[in-house]
Design a protein around this motif. Structure first.
Motif, PDB file in Angstrom:
ATOM      1  N   UNK A  18       5.058   4.377  -2.889  1.00  0.00           N
ATOM      2  CA  UNK A  18       3.948   4.600  -3.811  1.00  0.00           C
ATOM      3  C   UNK A  18       4.396   3.995  -5.135  1.00  0.00           C
ATOM      4  N   UNK A  19       3.885   2.796  -5.426  1.00  0.00           N
ATOM      5  CA  UNK A  19       4.418   2.050  -6.550  1.00  0.00           C
ATOM      6  C   UNK A  19       5.838   1.633  -6.220  1.00  0.00           C
ATOM      7  N   UNK A  20       6.790   2.084  -7.016  1.00  0.00           N
ATOM      8  CA  UNK A  20       8.199   1.758  -6.766  1.00  0.00           C
ATOM      9  C   UNK A  20       8.975   2.934  -6.190  1.00  0.00           C
ATOM     10  N   UNK A  21       8.275   4.030  -5.885  1.00  0.00           N
ATOM     11  CA  UNK A  21       8.953   5.227  -5.404  1.00  0.00           C
ATOM     12  C   UNK A  21       8.764   5.409  -3.909  1.00  0.00           C
ATOM     13  N   UNK A  32      -2.061  -0.733   0.845  1.00  0.00           N
ATOM     14  CA  UNK A  32      -3.438  -0.339   0.508  1.00  0.00           C
ATOM     15  C   UNK A  32      -3.500  -0.116  -0.990  1.00  0.00           C
ATOM     16  N   UNK A  33      -4.541  -0.610  -1.600  1.00  0.00           N
ATOM     17  CA  UNK A  33      -4.732  -0.414  -3.044  1.00  0.00           C
ATOM     18  C   UNK A  33      -5.903   0.536  -3.295  1.00  0.00           C
ATOM     19  N   UNK A  34      -6.022   0.962  -4.543  1.00  0.00           N
ATOM     20  CA  UNK A  34      -7.140   1.823  -4.933  1.00  0.00           C
ATOM     21  C   UNK A  34      -7.017   3.247  -4.404  1.00  0.00           C
ATOM     22  N   UNK A  35      -5.793   3.703  -4.202  1.00  0.00           N
ATOM     23  CA  UNK A  35      -5.565   5.041  -3.660  1.00  0.00           C
ATOM     24  C   UNK A  35      -5.443   6.064  -4.789  1.00  0.00           C
ATOM     25  N   UNK A  36      -6.028   7.238  -4.565  1.00  0.00           N
ATOM     26  CA  UNK A  36      -5.876   8.349  -5.502  1.00  0.00           C
ATOM     27  C   UNK A  36      -4.680   9.190  -5.073  1.00  0.00           C
ATOM     28  N   UNK A  37      -3.687   9.307  -5.938  1.00  0.00           N
ATOM     29  CA  UNK A  37      -2.546  10.174  -5.674  1.00  0.00           C
ATOM     30  C   UNK A  37      -2.848  11.531  -6.303  1.00  0.00           C
ATOM     31  N   UNK A  59      -1.098   2.084  -5.331  1.00  0.00           N
ATOM     32  CA  UNK A  59      -0.858   1.281  -4.132  1.00  0.00           C
ATOM     33  C   UNK A  59       0.164   1.973  -3.245  1.00  0.00           C
ATOM     34  N   UNK A  60      -0.147   2.042  -1.943  1.00  0.00           N
ATOM     35  CA  UNK A  60       0.797   2.567  -0.963  1.00  0.00           C
ATOM     36  C   UNK A  60       1.160   1.424  -0.025  1.00  0.00           C
ATOM     37  N   UNK A  61       2.444   1.248   0.214  1.00  0.00           N
ATOM     38  CA  UNK A  61       2.910   0.141   1.055  1.00  0.00           C
ATOM     39  C   UNK A  61       3.849   0.648   2.140  1.00  0.00           C
ATOM     40  N   UNK A  62       3.767  -0.022   3.302  1.00  0.00           N
ATOM     41  CA  UNK A  62       4.701   0.246   4.396  1.00  0.00           C
ATOM     42  C   UNK A  62       5.026  -1.098   5.040  1.00  0.00           C
ATOM     43  N   UNK A  63       6.231  -1.555   4.816  1.00  0.00           N
ATOM     44  CA  UNK A  63       6.589  -2.887   5.297  1.00  0.00           C
ATOM     45  C   UNK A  63       5.758  -3.927   4.577  1.00  0.00           C
TER      46      UNK A  63
END
Length: 421
Positions: A181-184, A118-123, A110-114
Protein backbone atom coordinates in the motif's frame (compact mmCIF):
# COMPACT_ATOMS: atom_id res chain seq x y z
CA UNK A 1 -78.89 -30.63 -7.43
CA UNK A 2 -78.16 -31.80 -10.99
CA UNK A 3 -81.47 -30.33 -12.15
CA UNK A 4 -80.61 -27.02 -10.54
CA UNK A 5 -77.30 -26.81 -12.37
CA UNK A 6 -78.96 -27.70 -15.66
CA UNK A 7 -81.52 -24.97 -15.07
CA UNK A 8 -78.79 -22.46 -14.21
CA UNK A 9 -76.85 -23.33 -17.37
CA UNK A 10 -80.02 -22.93 -19.43
CA UNK A 11 -80.63 -19.51 -17.87
CA UNK A 12 -77.04 -18.48 -18.57
CA UNK A 13 -77.30 -19.55 -22.23
CA UNK A 14 -80.46 -17.51 -22.68
CA UNK A 15 -78.82 -14.45 -21.07
CA UNK A 16 -75.27 -14.59 -22.38
CA UNK A 17 -74.64 -10.85 -22.47
CA UNK A 18 -75.88 -10.36 -18.93
CA UNK A 19 -73.76 -13.26 -17.70
CA UNK A 20 -70.70 -12.04 -19.62
CA UNK A 21 -70.96 -8.55 -18.11
CA UNK A 22 -71.34 -10.00 -14.61
CA UNK A 23 -68.41 -12.34 -15.13
CA UNK A 24 -66.25 -9.56 -16.54
CA UNK A 25 -66.87 -7.44 -13.43
CA UNK A 26 -65.82 -10.32 -11.20
CA UNK A 27 -62.77 -11.38 -13.23
CA UNK A 28 -61.59 -7.81 -13.78
CA UNK A 29 -61.80 -6.98 -10.07
CA UNK A 30 -59.65 -9.95 -9.05
CA UNK A 31 -57.26 -9.49 -12.00
CA UNK A 32 -56.60 -5.83 -11.16
CA UNK A 33 -56.16 -6.60 -7.44
CA UNK A 34 -53.55 -9.29 -8.13
CA UNK A 35 -51.68 -7.18 -10.71
CA UNK A 36 -51.64 -4.13 -8.42
CA UNK A 37 -50.38 -6.14 -5.47
CA UNK A 38 -47.78 -7.83 -7.67
CA UNK A 39 -46.47 -4.53 -9.04
CA UNK A 40 -46.44 -3.05 -5.54
CA UNK A 41 -44.54 -6.04 -4.19
CA UNK A 42 -42.02 -5.66 -7.02
CA UNK A 43 -41.34 -2.04 -6.08
CA UNK A 44 -41.24 -2.77 -2.35
CA UNK A 45 -38.91 -5.75 -2.83
CA UNK A 46 -36.66 -3.58 -4.99
CA UNK A 47 -36.46 -0.87 -2.34
CA UNK A 48 -35.94 -3.31 0.52
CA UNK A 49 -33.38 -5.32 -1.43
CA UNK A 50 -31.29 -2.23 -2.15
CA UNK A 51 -31.01 -1.28 1.48
CA UNK A 52 -27.43 -1.26 2.61
CA UNK A 53 -26.48 -4.36 4.54
CA UNK A 54 -25.94 -2.77 7.92
CA UNK A 55 -26.74 -3.57 11.52
CA UNK A 56 -30.10 -1.95 12.18
CA UNK A 57 -29.40 -1.04 15.80
CA UNK A 58 -26.30 1.01 15.04
CA UNK A 59 -25.33 4.64 14.53
CA UNK A 60 -22.58 6.51 12.76
CA UNK A 61 -21.60 9.99 13.94
CA UNK A 62 -19.96 12.47 11.54
CA UNK A 63 -18.27 15.76 12.27
CA UNK A 64 -20.00 18.76 10.74
CA UNK A 65 -19.98 22.53 10.86
CA UNK A 66 -21.62 24.75 13.44
CA UNK A 67 -24.66 26.68 12.29
CA UNK A 68 -25.10 28.80 15.44
CA UNK A 69 -22.96 31.17 17.47
CA UNK A 70 -22.25 29.76 20.93
CA UNK A 71 -19.97 30.39 23.90
CA UNK A 72 -18.46 33.46 22.29
CA UNK A 73 -17.63 31.62 19.06
CA UNK A 74 -19.22 32.29 15.70
CA UNK A 75 -20.95 29.88 13.36
CA UNK A 76 -19.27 28.05 10.48
CA UNK A 77 -16.60 26.29 12.58
CA UNK A 78 -15.63 22.76 11.56
CA UNK A 79 -16.15 20.03 14.15
CA UNK A 80 -13.73 17.10 14.00
CA UNK A 81 -14.42 14.14 16.26
CA UNK A 82 -11.55 12.98 18.45
CA UNK A 83 -10.50 10.48 21.11
CA UNK A 84 -12.35 12.43 23.79
CA UNK A 85 -15.61 12.00 21.88
CA UNK A 86 -14.85 8.31 21.39
CA UNK A 87 -14.29 7.82 25.12
CA UNK A 88 -17.40 9.84 25.95
CA UNK A 89 -19.47 7.64 23.65
CA UNK A 90 -18.09 4.48 25.20
CA UNK A 91 -18.26 5.45 28.87
CA UNK A 92 -20.95 8.14 29.00
CA UNK A 93 -23.84 6.17 27.51
CA UNK A 94 -23.33 2.66 28.89
CA UNK A 95 -27.08 2.20 29.41
CA UNK A 96 -27.57 1.93 25.64
CA UNK A 97 -24.24 1.82 23.82
CA UNK A 98 -22.59 -1.56 23.15
CA UNK A 99 -19.47 -1.81 20.98
CA UNK A 100 -17.84 1.47 19.98
CA UNK A 101 -15.42 2.02 17.14
CA UNK A 102 -14.25 4.59 14.63
CA UNK A 103 -13.58 4.77 10.92
CA UNK A 104 -11.23 7.10 9.12
CA UNK A 105 -10.46 7.06 5.42
CA UNK A 106 -7.81 8.09 2.93
CA UNK A 107 -8.73 7.83 -0.72
CA UNK A 108 -6.80 7.60 -3.96
CA UNK A 109 -4.34 4.96 -2.75
CA UNK A 110 -2.61 2.22 -4.74
CA UNK A 111 -2.38 -1.45 -3.80
CA UNK A 112 0.16 -3.60 -5.63
CA UNK A 113 1.02 -7.29 -5.71
CA UNK A 114 3.90 -8.22 -7.95
CA UNK A 115 3.32 -6.58 -11.31
CA UNK A 116 -0.40 -6.09 -10.74
CA UNK A 117 -1.76 -3.01 -9.04
CA UNK A 118 -5.03 -1.15 -8.42
CA UNK A 119 -5.43 2.59 -8.06
CA UNK A 120 -8.16 4.74 -6.55
CA UNK A 121 -8.50 2.58 -3.43
CA UNK A 122 -9.91 3.90 -0.16
CA UNK A 123 -7.81 2.80 2.81
CA UNK A 124 -10.09 2.67 5.85
CA UNK A 125 -8.78 2.57 9.40
CA UNK A 126 -11.46 0.74 11.37
CA UNK A 127 -12.18 -1.13 14.58
CA UNK A 128 -13.08 -4.85 14.58
CA UNK A 129 -16.80 -4.02 15.05
CA UNK A 130 -16.94 -2.69 11.47
CA UNK A 131 -17.58 -6.21 10.16
CA UNK A 132 -20.68 -6.50 12.39
CA UNK A 133 -22.08 -3.03 11.85
CA UNK A 134 -21.63 -3.03 8.07
CA UNK A 135 -22.29 -6.78 7.75
CA UNK A 136 -19.39 -7.69 5.53
CA UNK A 137 -19.32 -11.34 4.45
CA UNK A 138 -15.87 -12.87 4.31
CA UNK A 139 -15.13 -15.41 1.58
CA UNK A 140 -11.67 -16.16 2.89
CA UNK A 141 -9.61 -15.53 6.03
CA UNK A 142 -10.81 -13.23 8.82
CA UNK A 143 -11.56 -9.63 9.57
CA UNK A 144 -9.40 -7.39 11.75
CA UNK A 145 -9.30 -8.40 15.41
CA UNK A 146 -8.37 -6.69 18.72
CA UNK A 147 -4.78 -7.96 18.47
CA UNK A 148 -4.36 -6.18 15.13
CA UNK A 149 -5.62 -3.04 16.82
CA UNK A 150 -3.56 -3.29 20.00
CA UNK A 151 -0.30 -4.23 18.26
CA UNK A 152 -0.81 -1.88 15.32
CA UNK A 153 -0.24 -4.69 12.89
CA UNK A 154 0.07 -4.08 9.18
CA UNK A 155 -2.92 -6.29 8.42
CA UNK A 156 -5.30 -5.57 5.57
CA UNK A 157 -8.67 -6.90 4.40
CA UNK A 158 -9.44 -6.48 0.69
CA UNK A 159 -12.50 -7.11 -1.45
CA UNK A 160 -13.02 -10.09 -3.71
CA UNK A 161 -12.86 -7.76 -6.70
CA UNK A 162 -9.48 -6.42 -5.63
CA UNK A 163 -8.20 -9.97 -5.15
CA UNK A 164 -9.24 -10.81 -8.73
CA UNK A 165 -7.32 -7.81 -10.02
CA UNK A 166 -4.18 -8.52 -8.01
CA UNK A 167 -4.16 -12.31 -8.49
CA UNK A 168 -6.40 -13.05 -11.50
CA UNK A 169 -5.82 -16.82 -11.72
CA UNK A 170 -6.40 -17.70 -8.06
CA UNK A 171 -7.90 -14.70 -6.21
CA UNK A 172 -8.46 -16.43 -2.88
CA UNK A 173 -4.80 -17.42 -2.72
CA UNK A 174 -4.05 -13.74 -2.12
CA UNK A 175 -5.05 -14.34 1.49
CA UNK A 176 -1.88 -14.59 3.53
CA UNK A 177 0.23 -12.84 0.90
CA UNK A 178 1.99 -9.51 1.28
CA UNK A 179 0.77 -6.55 -0.75
CA UNK A 180 2.07 -3.01 -0.93
CA UNK A 181 0.00 0.00 0.00
CA UNK A 182 2.10 2.84 -1.32
CA UNK A 183 5.56 1.98 -0.02
CA UNK A 184 4.38 -0.06 2.96
CA UNK A 185 3.97 -3.84 3.09
CA UNK A 186 0.72 -5.27 4.49
CA UNK A 187 -0.34 -8.87 5.06
CA UNK A 188 -3.72 -9.80 3.61
CA UNK A 189 -5.62 -11.48 6.47
CA UNK A 190 -9.04 -11.65 4.83
CA UNK A 191 -11.03 -11.20 1.62
CA UNK A 192 -14.61 -9.97 1.85
CA UNK A 193 -17.37 -10.60 -0.66
CA UNK A 194 -17.88 -7.92 -3.28
CA UNK A 195 -21.41 -6.58 -3.59
CA UNK A 196 -22.68 -4.85 -6.70
CA UNK A 197 -24.88 -2.69 -4.49
CA UNK A 198 -21.74 -1.22 -2.87
CA UNK A 199 -18.61 0.42 -4.15
CA UNK A 200 -15.83 -2.14 -4.46
CA UNK A 201 -12.82 0.03 -3.66
CA UNK A 202 -12.59 -0.15 0.13
CA UNK A 203 -9.70 -1.89 1.91
CA UNK A 204 -9.51 -2.07 5.70
CA UNK A 205 -6.56 -1.77 8.08
CA UNK A 206 -6.47 -1.43 11.90
CA UNK A 207 -7.52 2.02 13.10
CA UNK A 208 -4.36 2.40 15.21
CA UNK A 209 -2.15 1.40 12.29
CA UNK A 210 -3.84 4.00 10.10
CA UNK A 211 -3.23 6.77 12.63
CA UNK A 212 0.44 5.81 12.96
CA UNK A 213 1.03 5.74 9.21
CA UNK A 214 -0.91 8.86 8.26
CA UNK A 215 -0.18 10.84 11.43
CA UNK A 216 -3.80 11.79 12.13
CA UNK A 217 -3.16 12.65 15.80
CA UNK A 218 -6.20 12.24 18.04
CA UNK A 219 -8.72 12.57 15.19
CA UNK A 220 -11.12 9.65 14.91
CA UNK A 221 -12.97 10.41 11.71
CA UNK A 222 -16.45 8.92 12.19
CA UNK A 223 -17.60 7.22 15.39
CA UNK A 224 -19.63 4.03 14.95
CA UNK A 225 -21.41 2.02 17.62
CA UNK A 226 -24.15 -0.51 18.16
CA UNK A 227 -26.82 0.01 20.80
CA UNK A 228 -29.66 -1.67 22.65
CA UNK A 229 -32.78 -0.69 24.59
CA UNK A 230 -34.02 1.95 22.12
CA UNK A 231 -37.16 0.36 20.70
CA UNK A 232 -39.25 3.29 19.49
CA UNK A 233 -38.67 6.35 17.36
CA UNK A 234 -39.26 8.58 20.39
CA UNK A 235 -36.63 6.74 22.45
CA UNK A 236 -34.10 7.03 19.63
CA UNK A 237 -34.78 10.73 19.20
CA UNK A 238 -34.35 11.27 22.94
CA UNK A 239 -31.00 9.46 22.89
CA UNK A 240 -29.81 11.43 19.86
CA UNK A 241 -30.72 14.72 21.54
CA UNK A 242 -28.80 13.85 24.73
CA UNK A 243 -25.84 12.47 22.79
CA UNK A 244 -25.62 15.47 20.47
CA UNK A 245 -25.77 17.88 23.39
CA UNK A 246 -22.78 16.25 25.15
CA UNK A 247 -20.63 15.97 22.03
CA UNK A 248 -21.47 19.52 20.96
CA UNK A 249 -20.54 20.96 24.35
CA UNK A 250 -17.14 19.26 24.18
CA UNK A 251 -16.54 21.24 20.97
CA UNK A 252 -18.06 24.49 22.34
CA UNK A 253 -21.04 24.21 20.02
CA UNK A 254 -24.69 24.85 20.87
CA UNK A 255 -26.22 21.69 22.41
CA UNK A 256 -29.13 21.77 19.94
CA UNK A 257 -27.02 22.54 16.85
CA UNK A 258 -27.89 19.64 14.53
CA UNK A 259 -25.29 20.66 11.97
CA UNK A 260 -22.34 20.50 14.36
CA UNK A 261 -22.44 16.71 14.19
CA UNK A 262 -24.49 14.43 11.95
CA UNK A 263 -26.00 11.23 13.30
CA UNK A 264 -26.98 8.42 10.94
CA UNK A 265 -29.33 6.23 12.95
CA UNK A 266 -30.01 3.04 11.01
CA UNK A 267 -32.86 2.08 13.33
CA UNK A 268 -35.01 5.16 12.72
CA UNK A 269 -34.13 5.04 9.02
CA UNK A 270 -35.35 1.46 8.91
CA UNK A 271 -38.55 2.42 10.74
CA UNK A 272 -39.26 5.20 8.24
CA UNK A 273 -38.58 2.89 5.31
CA UNK A 274 -40.92 0.27 6.74
CA UNK A 275 -43.61 2.92 7.23
CA UNK A 276 -43.23 4.07 3.62
CA UNK A 277 -43.45 0.55 2.20
CA UNK A 278 -46.37 -0.22 4.52
CA UNK A 279 -48.18 2.87 3.24
CA UNK A 280 -47.63 1.80 -0.37
CA UNK A 281 -48.88 -1.69 0.37
CA UNK A 282 -51.97 -0.36 2.16
CA UNK A 283 -52.74 2.07 -0.67
CA UNK A 284 -52.53 -0.75 -3.22
CA UNK A 285 -54.88 -2.90 -1.15
CA UNK A 286 -57.37 -0.03 -0.86
CA UNK A 287 -57.37 0.55 -4.63
CA UNK A 288 -57.63 -3.19 -5.24
CA UNK A 289 -60.50 -3.62 -2.79
CA UNK A 290 -62.41 -0.75 -4.41
CA UNK A 291 -61.92 -2.55 -7.72
CA UNK A 292 -63.31 -5.71 -6.13
CA UNK A 293 -66.18 -3.65 -4.77
CA UNK A 294 -67.05 -2.52 -8.28
CA UNK A 295 -67.27 -6.18 -9.28
CA UNK A 296 -69.51 -6.91 -6.30
CA UNK A 297 -71.79 -4.02 -7.24
CA UNK A 298 -71.91 -5.37 -10.78
CA UNK A 299 -72.96 -8.80 -9.54
CA UNK A 300 -75.59 -7.27 -7.26
CA UNK A 301 -77.08 -5.14 -10.09
CA UNK A 302 -77.21 -8.06 -12.47
CA UNK A 303 -78.90 -10.26 -9.86
CA UNK A 304 -81.49 -7.53 -9.24
CA UNK A 305 -82.22 -7.43 -12.96
CA UNK A 306 -82.40 -11.23 -13.02
CA UNK A 307 -85.00 -11.29 -10.23
CA UNK A 308 -87.07 -8.60 -11.91
CA UNK A 309 -87.06 -10.42 -15.24
CA UNK A 310 -87.98 -13.73 -13.63
CA UNK A 311 -90.65 -12.47 -11.23
CA UNK A 312 -93.43 -14.00 -13.34
CA UNK A 313 -91.57 -17.32 -13.43
CA UNK A 314 -91.14 -17.31 -9.67
CA UNK A 315 -94.87 -16.62 -9.27
CA UNK A 316 -95.74 -19.68 -11.33
CA UNK A 317 -93.30 -21.78 -9.29
CA UNK A 318 -94.88 -20.68 -6.02
CA UNK A 319 -98.38 -21.18 -7.44
CA UNK A 320 -97.64 -24.84 -8.18
CA UNK A 321 -96.14 -25.45 -4.74
CA UNK A 322 -92.52 -24.30 -4.85
CA UNK A 323 -91.23 -23.28 -1.47
CA UNK A 324 -89.48 -19.92 -0.89
CA UNK A 325 -86.26 -21.78 0.00
CA UNK A 326 -86.10 -23.47 -3.42
CA UNK A 327 -86.27 -20.09 -5.17
CA UNK A 328 -83.75 -18.60 -2.73
CA UNK A 329 -81.40 -21.52 -3.31
CA UNK A 330 -81.68 -21.26 -7.08
CA UNK A 331 -80.63 -17.60 -7.18
CA UNK A 332 -77.85 -18.04 -4.62
CA UNK A 333 -76.35 -21.04 -6.44
CA UNK A 334 -76.50 -19.13 -9.73
CA UNK A 335 -74.60 -16.25 -8.09
CA UNK A 336 -72.02 -18.66 -6.65
CA UNK A 337 -71.51 -20.43 -9.98
CA UNK A 338 -70.94 -17.18 -11.90
CA UNK A 339 -68.60 -15.60 -9.34
CA UNK A 340 -66.63 -18.83 -8.81
CA UNK A 341 -66.13 -19.53 -12.51
CA UNK A 342 -65.17 -16.01 -13.51
CA UNK A 343 -63.30 -15.41 -10.25
CA UNK A 344 -61.07 -18.36 -11.06
CA UNK A 345 -60.47 -16.96 -14.56
CA UNK A 346 -59.54 -13.56 -13.10
CA UNK A 347 -57.18 -15.20 -10.59
CA UNK A 348 -55.49 -17.31 -13.29
CA UNK A 349 -55.03 -14.30 -15.57
CA UNK A 350 -53.74 -12.17 -12.67
CA UNK A 351 -51.17 -14.79 -11.68
CA UNK A 352 -50.12 -15.16 -15.32
CA UNK A 353 -49.70 -11.37 -15.59
CA UNK A 354 -47.49 -11.19 -12.48
CA UNK A 355 -45.39 -14.12 -13.73
CA UNK A 356 -44.97 -12.30 -17.04
CA UNK A 357 -43.87 -9.14 -15.20
CA UNK A 358 -41.41 -11.20 -13.20
CA UNK A 359 -39.95 -12.78 -16.35
CA UNK A 360 -39.62 -9.47 -18.22
CA UNK A 361 -39.12 -6.48 -15.91
CA UNK A 362 -38.79 -8.38 -12.62
CA UNK A 363 -35.04 -8.59 -13.02
CA UNK A 364 -34.45 -4.99 -14.11
CA UNK A 365 -31.08 -3.76 -12.86
CA UNK A 366 -29.48 -0.33 -12.94
CA UNK A 367 -25.72 -0.68 -13.40
CA UNK A 368 -23.38 2.30 -13.69
CA UNK A 369 -20.26 0.17 -13.84
CA UNK A 370 -19.28 0.79 -10.22
CA UNK A 371 -22.28 -0.75 -8.53
CA UNK A 372 -25.68 -2.07 -9.53
CA UNK A 373 -29.13 -2.16 -7.96
CA UNK A 374 -32.35 -3.96 -8.77
CA UNK A 375 -35.31 -1.61 -8.88
CA UNK A 376 -38.13 -4.12 -9.52
CA UNK A 377 -37.79 -7.50 -7.80
CA UNK A 378 -40.15 -10.48 -7.81
CA UNK A 379 -43.43 -8.69 -8.70
CA UNK A 380 -45.58 -11.65 -7.71
CA UNK A 381 -48.31 -12.28 -5.17
CA UNK A 382 -48.47 -15.14 -2.73
CA UNK A 383 -50.83 -17.83 -4.05
CA UNK A 384 -52.68 -17.84 -0.72
CA UNK A 385 -53.56 -14.16 -1.14
CA UNK A 386 -54.85 -14.85 -4.66
CA UNK A 387 -57.10 -17.60 -3.33
CA UNK A 388 -58.29 -15.41 -0.46
CA UNK A 389 -59.17 -12.58 -2.89
CA UNK A 390 -61.11 -15.02 -5.05
CA UNK A 391 -62.95 -16.46 -2.05
CA UNK A 392 -63.74 -12.91 -0.90
CA UNK A 393 -65.27 -12.15 -4.28
CA UNK A 394 -67.29 -15.38 -4.21
CA UNK A 395 -68.61 -14.68 -0.72
CA UNK A 396 -69.37 -11.04 -1.59
CA UNK A 397 -71.08 -12.13 -4.82
CA UNK A 398 -73.16 -14.61 -2.86
CA UNK A 399 -74.19 -11.95 -0.37
CA UNK A 400 -74.95 -9.60 -3.28
CA UNK A 401 -77.20 -12.29 -4.76
CA UNK A 402 -78.84 -13.00 -1.41
CA UNK A 403 -80.55 -9.61 -1.22
CA UNK A 404 -82.58 -9.93 -4.44
CA UNK A 405 -83.04 -13.65 -3.75
CA UNK A 406 -84.82 -12.93 -0.48
CA UNK A 407 -87.00 -10.41 -2.26
CA UNK A 408 -87.92 -12.98 -4.90
CA UNK A 409 -88.65 -15.64 -2.29
CA UNK A 410 -91.10 -13.33 -0.46
CA UNK A 411 -93.08 -12.26 -3.51
CA UNK A 412 -96.75 -13.38 -3.47
CA UNK A 413 -97.79 -15.62 -6.38
CA UNK A 414 -100.72 -13.38 -7.41
CA UNK A 415 -98.51 -10.28 -7.53
CA UNK A 416 -95.85 -12.16 -9.45
CA UNK A 417 -98.35 -13.47 -12.01
CA UNK A 418 -99.82 -10.00 -12.39
CA UNK A 419 -96.30 -8.59 -13.04
CA UNK A 420 -95.85 -10.86 -16.02
CA UNK A 421 -99.00 -9.53 -17.77
Amino acid sequence: MRDIFIEILTTIKHNRLRTALTGFSVAWGIFILIVLLGAGNGLINGVMGNRMKVLTNSMTVYGGETSKAYDGLGEGRSVELNDKDLAMTSKGFTANVDKVGAEIQKGGQTIAFGENYITGININGVYPNDVEINKRDLVCGRFLNPFDLDERRKSIVVSQGMAKELMPHAPLNLNGCTVKVGNLAFTVVGIYESEKSRMDNDAFIPFTTYRSIYNSGDKTGNIVFSFHGLKSEQENEGFETAYRARINRSHRAAPDDENAIWIWNRFTQDLQLNKATGFIHTALWIVGLFTLLSGIVGVSNIMLITVKERTHEFGIRKAIGAKPWSILRLIIIESIVITTFFGYIGMALGIAATQYMDATVGRTTVDNGLFSAKIFVNPTVDFGICVQATILMIVAGTIAGLIPARKAAKVRPIEALRTGN
